[in-house]
Write a protein that holds these residues in place. Structure first.
Motif, short mmCIF file in Angstrom:
data_model
loop_
_atom_site.label_atom_id
_atom_site.label_comp_id
_atom_site.label_asym_id
_atom_site.label_seq_id
_atom_site.Cartn_x
_atom_site.Cartn_y
_atom_site.Cartn_z
N SER A 153 -6.15 46.21 -76.44
CA SER A 153 -7.84 45.72 -76.15
C SER A 153 -8.82 47.54 -76.21
N ILE A 154 -7.86 48.65 -75.98
CA ILE A 154 -7.98 49.82 -76.78
C ILE A 154 -9.05 49.95 -78.32
N ILE A 155 -7.50 49.97 -79.17
CA ILE A 155 -8.09 49.10 -80.72
C ILE A 155 -8.89 48.55 -80.89
N ILE A 156 -9.04 47.38 -80.12
CA ILE A 156 -10.32 46.19 -80.54
C ILE A 156 -11.73 46.93 -79.74
N GLY A 157 -11.91 47.35 -78.82
CA GLY A 157 -12.90 48.07 -78.52
C GLY A 157 -13.63 49.00 -79.27
N PHE A 158 -12.77 49.48 -79.66
CA PHE A 158 -13.35 51.39 -80.69
C PHE A 158 -13.66 50.66 -82.36
N MET A 170 -16.58 59.07 -78.40
CA MET A 170 -17.76 60.40 -77.85
C MET A 170 -16.98 61.64 -78.24
N SER A 171 -16.01 61.49 -78.68
CA SER A 171 -15.14 63.00 -79.34
C SER A 171 -15.61 62.59 -80.82
N VAL A 172 -15.77 61.19 -81.31
CA VAL A 172 -16.41 61.09 -82.99
C VAL A 172 -17.34 61.53 -83.03
N ILE A 173 -18.51 61.43 -81.86
CA ILE A 173 -19.73 61.26 -81.89
C ILE A 173 -19.73 62.36 -81.73
N ILE A 174 -19.32 63.50 -81.39
CA ILE A 174 -19.36 65.02 -80.97
C ILE A 174 -18.67 65.40 -82.01
N ILE A 199 -21.64 67.66 -84.61
CA ILE A 199 -21.74 69.09 -85.52
C ILE A 199 -21.46 69.17 -86.93
N ILE A 200 -21.14 68.35 -87.13
CA ILE A 200 -21.08 68.22 -88.88
C ILE A 200 -22.47 68.24 -89.29
N THR A 201 -23.29 67.44 -88.27
CA THR A 201 -25.32 67.29 -89.22
C THR A 201 -26.13 68.53 -88.32
N ILE A 202 -25.72 68.60 -86.92
CA ILE A 202 -26.40 69.89 -86.11
C ILE A 202 -27.89 68.78 -85.73
N HIS A 203 -28.19 68.50 -86.26
CA HIS A 203 -29.93 67.82 -85.95
C HIS A 203 -30.09 66.91 -85.57
N PRO A 204 -30.57 66.20 -84.83
CA PRO A 204 -31.30 66.67 -83.71
C PRO A 204 -30.47 66.73 -82.56
N LEU A 205 -30.39 68.31 -81.72
CA LEU A 205 -29.76 67.65 -80.36
C LEU A 205 -30.36 67.21 -79.56
N TRP A 206 -31.38 67.22 -78.92
CA TRP A 206 -31.26 65.86 -77.79
C TRP A 206 -31.09 64.71 -78.61
N PHE A 207 -31.03 63.71 -79.91
CA PHE A 207 -30.37 62.60 -80.56
C PHE A 207 -28.88 62.77 -79.75
N TRP A 208 -27.96 63.68 -80.02
CA TRP A 208 -26.97 63.60 -79.89
C TRP A 208 -26.73 63.85 -78.72
N THR A 209 -27.71 64.25 -77.97
CA THR A 209 -26.86 64.92 -75.86
C THR A 209 -27.07 63.53 -75.66
N LEU A 210 -28.51 63.14 -75.71
CA LEU A 210 -28.65 61.64 -75.12
C LEU A 210 -26.92 59.74 -75.61
N LEU A 211 -26.93 60.21 -76.57
CA LEU A 211 -26.10 59.24 -77.64
C LEU A 211 -24.59 59.23 -76.47
N LEU A 212 -24.58 60.76 -76.44
CA LEU A 212 -23.13 61.32 -75.46
C LEU A 212 -23.61 60.86 -74.38
N VAL A 213 -24.12 60.97 -73.77
CA VAL A 213 -24.80 60.38 -72.18
C VAL A 213 -24.52 59.35 -72.09
N GLY A 214 -24.82 58.60 -73.12
CA GLY A 214 -25.38 56.82 -72.87
C GLY A 214 -23.83 56.07 -72.96
N ILE A 215 -23.41 57.11 -73.36
CA ILE A 215 -21.66 55.77 -73.98
C ILE A 215 -21.26 55.89 -72.50
#
Length: 126
Positions: free
Chosen positions: A8-13, A87-91, A95-111
């Protein structure tokens, strides 16, 4: 952890990753400029709309992933493992794209919430 829960972890990811990629590619073919959004330092209102569409696509992918994890026999622990993995992949991407910080923050908060919503949807259907 038994085989069913590991699966379930593998298929979900995989579901979240694959669906996010498909939706991003679809957005890129409909709106070609959306492929260069992360190379810019400033954005127009059109660019912000494209970033919001990207957020929605990932959130939809997380809901689908939560449903698939539950369908495959995963429980809350498996949902959280997949969420932390995503979330680890998103982080890393942030890190490698940097911009925009608000986008990455909202993305992490919603996972986590959207994966759990997918699980709740599955429970309400059964």
């Amino acid at each position: 952890m038994n085989f069913k829960k590991t699966l379930s972890i593998i298929i979900g990811f995989g579901t979240i990753g694959l669906l996010s990629s498909i939706l991003a590619r679809l957005q890129g073919s409909i709106f070609p400029n959306s492929l260069q959004l992360f190379e810019r330092v400033t954005w127009s209102s059109y660019d912000v709309i494209q970033l919001v569409i990207k957020l929605v696509c990932v959130y939809i992918s997380c809901i689908a992933g939560g449903i698939v994890i539950a369908l495959c026999g995963g429980e809350k622990r498996q949902l959280i493992i997949v969420a932390i993995s995503i979330m680890s992949v998103i982080i890393w991407l942030g890190i490698i794209t940097i911009h925009p910080l608000w986008f990455w923050t909202l993305l992490l908060v919603g996972i986590i919430p959207f994966i759990l919503i997918g699980n709740k949807i599955n429970q309400s259907l059964h």
